[in-house]
Design a protein around this motif. Sequence first.
Motif, PDB file in Angstrom:
ATOM      1  N   GLY A 126       0.782  -1.228   0.000  1.00 59.61           N
ATOM      2  CA  GLY A 126       0.000   0.000   0.000  1.00 59.61           C
ATOM      3  C   GLY A 126       0.813   1.277   0.000  1.00 59.61           C
ATOM      4  O   GLY A 126       0.317   2.333   0.422  1.00 59.61           O
ATOM      5  N   GLU A 127       2.063   1.214  -0.468  1.00 58.94           N
ATOM      6  CA  GLU A 127       2.904   2.406  -0.464  1.00 58.94           C
ATOM      7  C   GLU A 127       2.383   3.446  -1.449  1.00 58.94           C
ATOM      8  O   GLU A 127       1.819   3.121  -2.490  1.00 58.94           O
ATOM      9  CB  GLU A 127       4.349   2.031  -0.804  1.00 58.94           C
ATOM     10  CG  GLU A 127       4.978   1.055   0.180  1.00 58.94           C
ATOM     11  CD  GLU A 127       5.098   1.631   1.575  1.00 58.94           C
ATOM     12  OE1 GLU A 127       4.957   2.853   1.736  1.00 58.94           O
ATOM     13  OE2 GLU A 127       5.319   0.853   2.520  1.00 58.94           O
ATOM     14  N   GLY A 128       2.610   4.729  -1.129  1.00 59.11           N
ATOM     15  CA  GLY A 128       2.050   5.815  -1.928  1.00 59.11           C
ATOM     16  C   GLY A 128       2.721   6.002  -3.273  1.00 59.11           C
ATOM     17  O   GLY A 128       2.090   5.946  -4.322  1.00 59.11           O
ATOM     18  N   PHE A 129       4.043   6.221  -3.278  1.00 60.43           N
ATOM     19  CA  PHE A 129       4.772   6.473  -4.513  1.00 60.43           C
ATOM     20  C   PHE A 129       5.900   5.462  -4.695  1.00 60.43           C
ATOM     21  O   PHE A 129       6.630   5.151  -3.746  1.00 60.43           O
ATOM     22  CB  PHE A 129       5.389   7.880  -4.506  1.00 60.43           C
ATOM     23  CG  PHE A 129       4.451   8.965  -4.949  1.00 60.43           C
ATOM     24  CD1 PHE A 129       4.385   9.359  -6.280  1.00 60.43           C
ATOM     25  CD2 PHE A 129       3.640   9.609  -4.032  1.00 60.43           C
ATOM     26  CE1 PHE A 129       3.526  10.365  -6.687  1.00 60.43           C
ATOM     27  CE2 PHE A 129       2.778  10.619  -4.416  1.00 60.43           C
ATOM     28  CZ  PHE A 129       2.716  11.003  -5.752  1.00 60.43           C
ATOM     29  N   VAL A 130       6.046   4.987  -5.940  1.00 65.22           N
ATOM     30  CA  VAL A 130       7.161   4.141  -6.327  1.00 65.22           C
ATOM     31  C   VAL A 130       7.776   4.765  -7.579  1.00 65.22           C
ATOM     32  O   VAL A 130       7.048   5.211  -8.470  1.00 65.22           O
ATOM     33  CB  VAL A 130       6.712   2.696  -6.621  1.00 65.22           C
ATOM     34  CG1 VAL A 130       7.915   1.821  -6.963  1.00 65.22           C
ATOM     35  CG2 VAL A 130       5.940   2.122  -5.447  1.00 65.22           C
ATOM     36  N   LYS A 131       9.109   4.782  -7.665  1.00 65.81           N
ATOM     37  CA  LYS A 131       9.787   5.416  -8.798  1.00 65.81           C
ATOM     38  C   LYS A 131      10.707   4.411  -9.483  1.00 65.81           C
ATOM     39  O   LYS A 131      11.536   3.786  -8.836  1.00 65.81           O
ATOM     40  CB  LYS A 131      10.596   6.620  -8.320  1.00 65.81           C
ATOM     41  CG  LYS A 131      11.464   7.279  -9.401  1.00 65.81           C
ATOM     42  CD  LYS A 131      12.089   8.564  -8.889  1.00 65.81           C
ATOM     43  CE  LYS A 131      13.039   8.354  -7.742  1.00 65.81           C
ATOM     44  NZ  LYS A 131      14.318   7.701  -8.186  1.00 65.81           N
TER      45      LYS A 131
END
Length: 300
Positions: A42-47
């Motif tokens: 459920g992490e918000g941002f992945v790059k």
Amino acid sequence: MYQDFFGLREPPFALTPNTDFLVNLNSHQECLNLLRVALSQGEGFVKIVGEVGTGKTLLCRQLLNELTASDVVVAYLPSPEFDGRELLKALARELHIEPLEDDLSHDVRERIFQRLIDIARGEQRVVLLVDEAQTMGRDTLESLRLITNLETEKRKLLQVVLFGQPELDDLLQGHEMRQLRQRITFSYELQPIVASNIGRYVNHRLSIAGYNGESLFESAALKRIYNASSGIPRLVNIICNKAMMSAYGKGDRIVSSNHVQRAIEDTDEALLSRSQTPWVLAAVACVIAVVGGIGYRVLL
């Protein structure tokens, strides 16, 4: 052109990001595993960043296919050259929100928030995949960050995966981007194919395309492909395609280093990659010589 000659069902080295041809190379597999774990948590941002031609779009399409088959509502922006307001409207369309002619940015954002809440109540989650994210402006990224502020006690209502060239890292630098940088909990940099995996990459694509004969590319040809492409998958595909055309034109059943050389000579990017290497080595040699000379004079 050469498909029947080599017994192929389809072109093995087309540049279209077809997930059927995805090769489980170390870097690509590590990246997919990271994406699966990050999204499951459920992490918000992945790059995800990588040089041109390293397979970012192919991985994005693979992830899109996997998520579509699960309990996830997927939004996909393939080339987000928007300002903040246009981004909101594009996301609203992806979430099947009916547009209103006079919607202001604030109104669109509120309608997106309500849609995300409704989806969460249905025990689903929303993942936004952004390809070519380096084309976004800082204001657009800030608009995207504000949308991700909405969350329940347990998880974010919107998760975002940014795929982009290394310029994306430059874009995220600066004091005004610090809040978004802190939201990026997982990052990965795609790497080119290593020399020992070039044969595996080429043979896998040939096999998927229907080839079932002996090794089509000579060892020397594969080595030359790697040296000319620096392991960039897109360049490997271009050179292999042209080399097979050269072999076909001569009626040869095996692709030799001579066929590959002709392909390289017809590929500007491959020639550029090769021409840069001597200059780099010469520059390093000059630096070593100068530093060595200075050290010698100091010792005297």
